[in-house]
Design an enzyme around this catalytic site. Structure first.
Site, PDB file in Angstrom:
ATOM      1  N   GLN A  71    -103.052  87.957  57.050  1.00  0.00           N
ATOM      2  CA  GLN A  71    -103.280  86.899  56.065  1.00  0.00           C
ATOM      3  C   GLN A  71    -103.522  85.533  56.723  1.00  0.00           C
ATOM      4  O   GLN A  71    -103.227  84.486  56.129  1.00  0.00           O
ATOM      5  CB  GLN A  71    -102.089  86.811  55.097  1.00  0.00           C
ATOM      6  CG  GLN A  71    -102.038  87.944  54.102  1.00  0.00           C
ATOM      7  CD  GLN A  71    -103.277  87.988  53.204  1.00  0.00           C
ATOM      8  OE1 GLN A  71    -103.875  86.964  52.888  1.00  0.00           O
ATOM      9  NE2 GLN A  71    -103.683  89.185  52.814  1.00  0.00           N
ATOM     10  N   SER A  72    -104.091  85.531  57.921  1.00  0.00           N
ATOM     11  CA  SER A  72    -104.329  84.273  58.635  1.00  0.00           C
ATOM     12  C   SER A  72    -105.340  83.387  57.901  1.00  0.00           C
ATOM     13  O   SER A  72    -106.476  83.800  57.647  1.00  0.00           O
ATOM     14  CB  SER A  72    -104.858  84.586  60.034  1.00  0.00           C
ATOM     15  OG  SER A  72    -105.357  83.405  60.631  1.00  0.00           O
ATOM     16  N   ASN A  73    -104.913  82.171  57.575  1.00  0.00           N
ATOM     17  CA  ASN A  73    -105.829  81.191  56.988  1.00  0.00           C
ATOM     18  C   ASN A  73    -106.798  80.673  58.042  1.00  0.00           C
ATOM     19  O   ASN A  73    -107.951  80.366  57.755  1.00  0.00           O
ATOM     20  CB  ASN A  73    -105.034  80.027  56.397  1.00  0.00           C
ATOM     21  CG  ASN A  73    -104.076  80.500  55.331  1.00  0.00           C
ATOM     22  OD1 ASN A  73    -104.508  80.933  54.271  1.00  0.00           O
ATOM     23  ND2 ASN A  73    -102.778  80.448  55.605  1.00  0.00           N
TER      24      ASN A  73
END
Ligand SMILES: Cc1ncc(COP(=O)(O)O)c(C=O)c1O
Length: 322
Positions: A71-73
């Site tokens: 879920q890396s922005n």
């Protein structure tokens, strides 16, 4: 220089109802809206990417390579920056097969067309993933590509330096006593410290992503200040390590309380991985008296909302499993 069509300075708003809920003077709590930077949903990575992309293009690269948790922005926004610059994008993302969710940022990475390489196993083996990013770039070179490797979170000294500018924006408007920020790879925290010239004005809330975080922040702050021609920051890294919950990507009850309170007072929507933990750190600092009734506090909203739109966090917030 490629324009990433980002917005700066970002807005600053008061949070009077949240301040009241925390028994603070309603005029003393602000939010800096770094979630409104633009660039495929916005967030604190936009400023870093603007300078890192310029560096990549100056070196004649043809693709960006980076990595993070599923879920890396940062990964999502790197994919966006690559598209705008007409470059390829290769992402190394970690996932655990038992808890993988293809929604949120993963969906957006796919919509943006990035090439994803899954690293199976734990959630975020920080050092191993940094090595994997470098090794993948070396492999691409052997294939005749010209990759530019960005560290996790874009937190090189160059990336961190972009947040010295935000310290100036805040000093021009508010002159805060304290800025509270989610600290993951440490670049945002370090850049703010470099800009203020003083560790004591920035309270980072450790989200559980990086080992030896305080040392990393101090080193990055020194390097970012030197790069910006600023003096070496005074003091030492201020870090709340009590909000990591169950580790990176696993928020606890304090983060849940903070997320719901921010939403139900000033309608400030936080994400479960970073900003809810940061807000829990602000609540804890107020309760311990570190933040007084009239302390002038800025909460950095660094973005991350896509992460909320996953099955796991829906369950975490509502208790509903379907
Ligand atoms: C929404 C959000 N907030 C905060 C952070 C932490 O920033 P940094 O990695 O610079 O410490 C990140 C980093 O990934 C993020 O995505």
């Amino acid at each position: 220089m490629t324009d990433l069509m980002t917005v700066s300075p970002t807005p600053v708003h008061r949070l009077p109802r949240l301040a009241e809920a925390l028994d603070m003077d309603p005029g003393c709590l602000w939010v800096k809206r770094e979630d409104l930077t633009g660039l495929a949903g916005g967030g604190n990575k936009a400023r870093k990417l603007q300078v890192l992309l310029a560096d990549a293009l100056a070196g004649g690269c043809d693709c960006l390579v980076t990595g993070g948790g599923a879920q890396s922005n940062h990964a999502r926004m790197t994919a966006a920056a690559a598209n705008i610059a007409g470059l390829g994008c290769e992402l190394l993302l970690t996932r655990r097969p038992d808890s993988f969710d293809p929604g949120g940022n993963v969906l957006l990475d796919r919509v943006l067309g990035a090439t994803i390489h899954w690293v199976e196993g734990t959630v975020l083996p920080y050092a191993e993933l940094e090595s994997a990013i470098r090794e993948h770039s070396e492999k691409l070179v052997l294939e005749g590509r010209r990759p530019y490797a960005l560290p996790i979170g874009g937190s090189s000294a160059l990336g961190a330096r972009s947040y010295a500018e935000v310290a100036r924006e805040l000093d021009n408007l508010i002159d805060p006593d304290l800025v509270v920020v989610a600290t993951g790879s440490g670049g945002t925290h370090a850049g703010l410290v470099a800009g203020f010239g003083d560790h004591c004005r920035v309270l980072g809330v450790d989200v559980g992503a990086r080992p030896a975080l305080a040392t990393a922040v101090e080193e990055l702050a020194v390097a970012a200040a030197a790069m910006a021609g600023l003096s070496r920051p005074s003091g030492s890294c201020q870090l709340d390590t009590g909000q990591t919950g169950g580790g990176y990507g696993v928020p606890g009850e304090a983060a849940r309380e903070a997320l719901l309170t921010a939403a139900r007072t000033d309608a400030l929507l936080l994400d479960p991985v970073y900003t809810a933990k940061a807000m829990a750190g602000l609540f804890a600092a107020r309760r311990s008296g570190r933040i007084g009734r009239t302390t002038r506090v800025v909460f950095m909203h660094t973005g991350g909302l896509p992460g909320l739109f996953t099955r796991r966090f829906t369950e975490w917030l509502t208790g509903e499993s379907r």
